[in-house]
Design a protein around this motif. Sequence first.
Motif, short mmCIF file in Angstrom:
data_model
loop_
_atom_site.label_atom_id
_atom_site.label_comp_id
_atom_site.label_asym_id
_atom_site.label_seq_id
_atom_site.Cartn_x
_atom_site.Cartn_y
_atom_site.Cartn_z
N ILE A 13 0.85 -1.33 -0.04
CA ILE A 13 -0.23 0.14 0.12
C ILE A 13 0.87 1.20 -0.04
N ILE A 15 1.63 5.17 0.45
CA ILE A 15 1.06 6.03 1.17
C ILE A 15 2.17 7.42 1.03
N PRO A 24 -3.07 8.76 0.70
CA PRO A 24 -4.34 8.92 1.17
C PRO A 24 -4.41 9.06 2.78
N ASP A 26 -6.93 7.91 4.83
CA ASP A 26 -7.49 7.03 5.37
C ASP A 26 -7.39 5.60 4.27
N VAL A 27 -6.74 4.56 5.01
CA VAL A 27 -6.39 3.42 4.36
C VAL A 27 -6.66 2.31 5.00
N SER A 28 -7.26 1.22 4.07
CA SER A 28 -7.51 0.01 4.88
C SER A 28 -6.49 -0.89 4.45
N ALA A 29 -5.94 -1.81 5.21
CA ALA A 29 -4.92 -2.95 5.04
C ALA A 29 -5.25 -4.01 5.91
N LEU A 35 3.51 -1.37 4.17
CA LEU A 35 3.21 -0.03 3.77
C LEU A 35 4.54 0.60 3.15
N LEU A 88 -5.18 4.19 9.52
CA LEU A 88 -4.98 3.16 9.19
C LEU A 88 -5.98 2.04 9.72
#
Length: 92
Positions: A13, A15, A24, A26-29, A35, A88
């Motif tokens: 992901i 960032i 972003p 607001d991130v979903s992982a 990262l 996160l």
Amino acid sequence: MSGMSVSAHAATIQITMENLVIAPADVSAKVGDTLELINKDVLAHTATAKNGDFDVMMPPKKTVTYVLKKAGMIDYFCRFHPNMKAVLNVAP
């Protein structure tokens, strides 16, 4: 074996930190994801979790990677520029 093979489905992901903004925000992982923290600024930044889970230093114009180890909603910020904030959401 308990079926805990996270590496097969791990994602990377990205960032970005640029112009004193985390994007972003607001991130979903998932646990096991990587990262990729990209600092495009000429200033150093950190990704510092408010709960103490991680504190990653990012030199200017460098990319740093960090593997997520714990699930939960993690608020994080830059210690040098506290107005830079993001969230996160890490699933198990």
